[in-house]
Structures are given as C-alpha cells and as structure tokens.
Design an enzyme around this catalytic site. Sequence first.
Site, PDB file in Angstrom:
ATOM      1  N   LYS A 143     -17.032   2.873  32.075  1.00 11.64           N
ATOM      2  CA  LYS A 143     -17.274   2.332  30.725  1.00 11.64           C
ATOM      3  C   LYS A 143     -18.033   3.429  30.074  1.00 11.64           C
ATOM      4  O   LYS A 143     -18.703   4.261  30.597  1.00 11.64           O
ATOM      5  CB  LYS A 143     -18.490   1.249  31.040  1.00 11.64           C
ATOM      6  CG  LYS A 143     -17.796  -0.164  31.861  1.00 11.64           C
ATOM      7  CD  LYS A 143     -18.978  -1.217  31.539  1.00 11.64           C
ATOM      8  CE  LYS A 143     -18.316  -2.684  32.112  1.00 11.64           C
ATOM      9  NZ  LYS A 143     -19.169  -3.248  32.729  1.00 11.64           N
TER      10      LYS A 143
ATOM     11  N   GLU B 294      15.685  23.883  37.520  1.00 10.72           N
ATOM     12  CA  GLU B 294      16.936  23.530  37.141  1.00 10.72           C
ATOM     13  C   GLU B 294      17.199  23.736  35.564  1.00 10.72           C
ATOM     14  O   GLU B 294      17.767  22.946  35.230  1.00 10.72           O
ATOM     15  CB  GLU B 294      16.910  22.048  37.522  1.00 10.72           C
ATOM     16  CG  GLU B 294      17.163  21.865  39.024  1.00 10.72           C
ATOM     17  CD  GLU B 294      18.063  20.799  39.471  1.00 10.72           C
ATOM     18  OE1 GLU B 294      19.063  20.586  38.802  1.00 10.72           O
ATOM     19  OE2 GLU B 294      17.764  20.410  40.905  1.00 10.72           O
TER      20      GLU B 294
HETATM   21  C1  LIG Z   1       9.020  25.429  42.509  1.00  9.63           C
HETATM   22  C2  LIG Z   1      10.265  26.032  42.140  1.00  9.63           C
HETATM   23  C3  LIG Z   1      11.389  25.506  42.692  1.00  9.63           C
HETATM   24  C4  LIG Z   1      12.589  26.140  42.575  1.00  9.63           C
HETATM   25  N1  LIG Z   1      13.857  26.110  43.410  1.00  9.63           N
HETATM   26  C5  LIG Z   1      14.930  26.828  43.263  1.00  9.63           C
HETATM   27  C6  LIG Z   1      16.153  26.590  44.017  1.00  9.63           C
HETATM   28  O1  LIG Z   1      16.032  25.946  45.141  1.00  9.63           O
HETATM   29  N2  LIG Z   1      17.019  27.313  43.835  1.00  9.63           N
HETATM   30  C7  LIG Z   1      17.206  27.949  42.750  1.00  9.63           C
HETATM   31  O2  LIG Z   1      18.329  28.908  42.474  1.00  9.63           O
HETATM   32  N3  LIG Z   1      16.257  28.301  41.877  1.00  9.63           N
HETATM   33  C8  LIG Z   1      15.107  27.582  42.126  1.00  9.63           C
HETATM   34  N4  LIG Z   1      13.928  27.798  41.261  1.00  9.63           N
HETATM   35  C9  LIG Z   1      14.145  28.559  40.083  1.00  9.63           C
HETATM   36  C10 LIG Z   1      14.352  28.190  38.725  1.00  9.63           C
HETATM   37  O3  LIG Z   1      15.200  27.544  38.417  1.00  9.63           O
HETATM   38  C11 LIG Z   1      13.843  29.311  37.673  1.00  9.63           C
HETATM   39  O4  LIG Z   1      12.686  29.623  37.773  1.00  9.63           O
HETATM   40  C12 LIG Z   1      14.126  28.934  36.539  1.00  9.63           C
HETATM   41  O5  LIG Z   1      15.585  28.711  36.054  1.00  9.63           O
HETATM   42  C13 LIG Z   1      13.620  29.983  35.250  1.00  9.63           C
HETATM   43  O6  LIG Z   1      13.991  31.186  35.674  1.00  9.63           O
HETATM   44  P1  LIG Z   1      12.897  32.272  35.516  1.00  9.63           P
HETATM   45  O7  LIG Z   1      11.718  31.836  36.603  1.00  9.63           O
HETATM   46  O8  LIG Z   1      13.498  33.553  36.042  1.00  9.63           O
HETATM   47  O9  LIG Z   1      12.319  32.406  34.226  1.00  9.63           O
HETATM   48  P2  LIG Z   1      13.000  33.297  33.192  1.00  9.63           P
HETATM   49  O10 LIG Z   1      14.454  33.002  32.842  1.00  9.63           O
HETATM   50  O11 LIG Z   1      12.531  34.731  33.190  1.00  9.63           O
HETATM   51  O12 LIG Z   1      12.460  32.795  31.681  1.00  9.63           O
HETATM   52  C14 LIG Z   1      10.898  33.103  31.427  1.00  9.63           C
HETATM   53  C15 LIG Z   1      10.752  32.199  30.182  1.00  9.63           C
HETATM   54  O13 LIG Z   1      11.766  32.654  29.037  1.00  9.63           O
HETATM   55  C16 LIG Z   1      12.292  31.541  28.569  1.00  9.63           C
HETATM   56  N5  LIG Z   1      13.400  31.971  27.920  1.00  9.63           N
HETATM   57  C17 LIG Z   1      14.437  32.747  28.883  1.00  9.63           C
HETATM   58  N6  LIG Z   1      15.600  32.874  28.225  1.00  9.63           N
HETATM   59  C18 LIG Z   1      15.525  32.087  27.013  1.00  9.63           C
HETATM   60  C19 LIG Z   1      16.413  31.920  25.819  1.00  9.63           C
HETATM   61  N7  LIG Z   1      17.801  32.463  25.809  1.00  9.63           N
HETATM   62  N8  LIG Z   1      15.968  31.380  24.884  1.00  9.63           N
HETATM   63  C20 LIG Z   1      14.677  30.675  24.936  1.00  9.63           C
HETATM   64  N9  LIG Z   1      13.694  30.863  25.860  1.00  9.63           N
HETATM   65  C21 LIG Z   1      14.234  31.488  27.141  1.00  9.63           C
HETATM   66  C22 LIG Z   1      12.504  30.595  29.624  1.00  9.63           C
HETATM   67  O14 LIG Z   1      12.435  29.094  29.123  1.00  9.63           O
HETATM   68  C23 LIG Z   1      11.006  30.886  30.239  1.00  9.63           C
HETATM   69  O15 LIG Z   1       9.989  29.978  29.447  1.00  9.63           O
HETATM   70  C24 LIG Z   1      12.635  27.116  41.573  1.00  9.63           C
HETATM   71  C25 LIG Z   1      11.747  27.333  40.715  1.00  9.63           C
HETATM   72  C26 LIG Z   1      10.496  26.850  40.748  1.00  9.63           C
HETATM   73  C27 LIG Z   1       9.303  27.365  40.116  1.00  9.63           C
END
Ligand SMILES: Cc1cc2nc3c(=O)[nH]c(=O)nc-3n(C[C@H](O)[C@H](O)[C@H](O)COP(=O)(O)OP(=O)(O)OC[C@H]3O[C@@H](n4cnc5c(N)ncnc54)[C@H](O)[C@@H]3O)c2cc1C
Length: 391
Positions: free
Chosen positions: A269, A363
């Site tokens: 509340k 993903e």
């Molecule tokens: C808890 C967790 C579980 C996961 N599990 C798996 C798994 O089982 N298997 C697996 O293979 N991966 C897994 N991942 C990885 C996940 O898919 C990646 O973290 C994700 O795809 C982003 O990649 P990155 O972290 O390298 O970010 P980056 O690619 O470095 O991106 C950093 C930022 O830049 C932005 N960005 C990058 N390129 C562009 C663009 N061209 N235009 C606009 N914006 C952009 C992104 O949106 C983000 O905001 C997991 C991640 C986490 C956190």
Amino acid sequence: MIDFELTEEQRALIDVARRFARERIIPTVAECDRESRFPRDVFEEAWDIGLVNPTLPSEYGGQGLSDVDSSLITEELAYACTGIQTSLTANTLALTPIKLGGTEEQKKKYLGWLASEKIFASYATTEPAAGSDVAGLQTRAVKDGDGYVLNGTKCWITNASMASFYTIFATENPDLRHKGIGAFIVHRDAPGLKIGKHEDKMGQRASDTCQVMLEEVRVPPAQVLATPGHGFKLAMETFNQTRPDIGAIAVGLMRRCLDESVAYAKERKTFGVPIAQHQMVQAMIAEMAICIEATSLLVRKAAWNLDKGIRNPIVSSYAKAFGADSAMQSALDAVQIFGGNGYVKDYPVEKLMRDAKVLQIYEGTNQIQRLILSRLLAAKLQSGGRKGATR
Ligand SMILES: Cc1cc2nc3c(=O)[nH]c(=O)nc-3n(C[C@H](O)[C@H](O)[C@H](O)COP(=O)(O)OP(=O)(O)OC[C@H]3O[C@@H](n4cnc5c(N)ncnc54)[C@H](O)[C@@H]3O)c2cc1C
C-alpha cells in the site's frame, strides 16, 4: 483453418511440466543461483518424466514430440528458473544439427545415445573473437587422412563441463569465411579436449557455461557432420529451428514477472491504497500481459511452421527478438513495481531481471536478429512483391 486450441495431450504435458517446475525446480532456485550450480538430480528426474530432449525423433528412441509441444515444456520450466531451464533444454541445440545433417549412422549413434542415457550434449560455434560473426570463427579443422584435426577455443558453451559430446564448428581456412566452415562431433574424452573456466555470470547462474579448448583433437571420419563448406548453412538452419524456443523462455519468464507483480501490487500500500490501484502501476502490468500474449502467438506460429516443415526464419527471428526485448522490459517493470524490495535478493524479481538480459544476447543478439530480418525482408520484397512479405 486457424486453431489456437491445445490438444488434450498438450494440456496434460503442460500439467506435468508445471508441476515439476513448481515442486522440483522452484525450491532449488535460490541456492543454485547463489552457488552458480546446476542441480544434476533435477535433470535426471526431468529426463525420467520426459521433459528432456522432447523433439528427439521416435525412430531413434525419442518421444518425437512436436516443436509446439517442446515450446510448451520450455515455457513452464522457464517460469521456475530460466537458468535451470536453459541447461535442461540445451541438448536440443546440440542434437538439431545431427538431426538435420547427420548420416543415418550418426543419427542412430548420437540421437540414440541421448535417448537412452541421461547425458548432456553441447553446441559450439562461439569463440573469444567470433560470436555474432559466425563466419569469422578461427578454430581450425585440418584434413588428416579421412578425418580432421581440430585446434582452437570455444567459449560461452552451455553445459560444456557436463556434456558427453559436442557439435563443434571449425574452419579449414578462416580466409574462406562461411565457405570454409565444417561441423564435427567430438567426444568429451577425446585426447586434447579440455574444459576451461566456469563463467561467473550475472544471470542464469544455475546454467553451466564454460570454455572448451581443442588441442590437436582428432575427429575420425564417422564423426564428420558437415565437411568444410557445408557447416555454416547447418549452423544457420539450426538457429532457425531453435530460436522460437528463446521466445518460449521469454513467455515463461514474463508470466512469472506478471504473477509476482500482481501479487505484490495487491499487497503493497502507498497513499492509503494498494499500489495496484495506481494507474501507472496498472499500465506496467497491462503491458506485461500484452507482451505475454503477443510473444506466445509468435512462438506458436514459429513452432507450428517447424512442425509443418514450413521454412520461415523471419517468424523465428520475430519470436526470438520480440520475446527477448519484451522479457527484458517486463523484468525491469517487475523490479520497478517492487520498488526498493525489487532491488534485493529477498524477493524473486531481481533474479528475473538478471536472467532476462541474456535472452537478448544468446542464439544471435537482438541486433543480429534485426540485421537478419532486414536482409530477409529486403530479399523477399524484391523477389515476391508485397503480399505476405513480412510473414
Ligand atoms: C549464457 C550464455 C550461453 C551461451 N551459450 C552458447 C552455446 O551453448 N553455444 C555457443 O556457440 N554460443 C553460446 N553463447 C554465445 C552467444 O551466442 C554469443 O555471446 C552471442 O552470439 C554474441 O556474441 P559475442 O558475445 O561475441 O558478442 P559480439 O559479437 O562481440 O557483439 C557485441 C555487441 O555488438 C553487437 N554487434 C555485433 N555485430 C553487429 C552488427 N553487424 N550490427 C549491429 N550490432 C552488432 C552485438 O549485438 C552486441 O551488442 C552463449 C552466451 C551466453 C552469454
């Protein structure tokens, strides 16, 4: 004909998953979150009652449930804890490339293994220098007789420390980008495979996330899932099939936000009345409910497409991106509704906010979803005119 009604079997499935989520997951959540620990016993019990690997085809010993069925299970588990749920459902990410691209022998062996034993499998594309840019991955696959030798590091791999095998994407030549990528099945006990550090995450802390290091790991020909040049397409098609499930996670998390927010708003509340009577609080609650309904419909349609064999990555991305953004906003609003109490661990909503964030990241980040969508929509508008272009 359009039909939104669930079958009797689907309602029974929801009952089983909901009861399990409330009775077995919720009581373990706070401790697993605090200790960053996945409860193995919960996995084994979920496996026993058919909540793990639901879409594994029946010809390989699985239940052969539909993608709609699978999304209903995910939603119920996510209501309880998206960390535990992510680890319970991540086998689907690892088995999908085998289902899509594996030989008959590979399907029998690996899908059969998942159907007959309580094991985990992990999917690995991401690397320290290549997340969003999958085509830029650096892990090398060098031809060695009929097989390959892998060298490189994968990171952020869900269930990596618990997995019995991995579907790993690697390239024969990084300069070839997507044209050089292949896919390989690697066993946990393969010489040269090591598990790196366990990530100390902000949210979904009960889900196991680790690095996987590959040093001169030999892959025999029977474990080559896609030869170099064919792996990138397999990885993208896998995401098309698994992204709707991120929407289902979002629905479960938002339903929890709504339930917690309504209960609190009726109790708390201010100015002599329950906060549920203040219009600005009501607006946040109404917004959550709208997002739940809209995301549910997107997930249902995306999963239905998969079940019907209709390839529609546009709707898969809508479900993932809209669901993840809506879940993040709903969790922020839930914390807002709880005021100061939303900011402490004594109440469940601060965890919902920490957990929601990763839905916008894994993903394919939500920026990448928009990139995919803009390309797909542009191609569709160019080739097919306007009718139905966005659907
Ligand atoms: C808890 C967790 C579980 C996961 N599990 C798996 C798994 O089982 N298997 C697996 O293979 N991966 C897994 N991942 C990885 C996940 O898919 C990646 O973290 C994700 O795809 C982003 O990649 P990155 O972290 O390298 O970010 P980056 O690619 O470095 O991106 C950093 C930022 O830049 C932005 N960005 C990058 N390129 C562009 C663009 N061209 N235009 C606009 N914006 C952009 C992104 O949106 C983000 O905001 C997991 C991640 C986490 C956190």
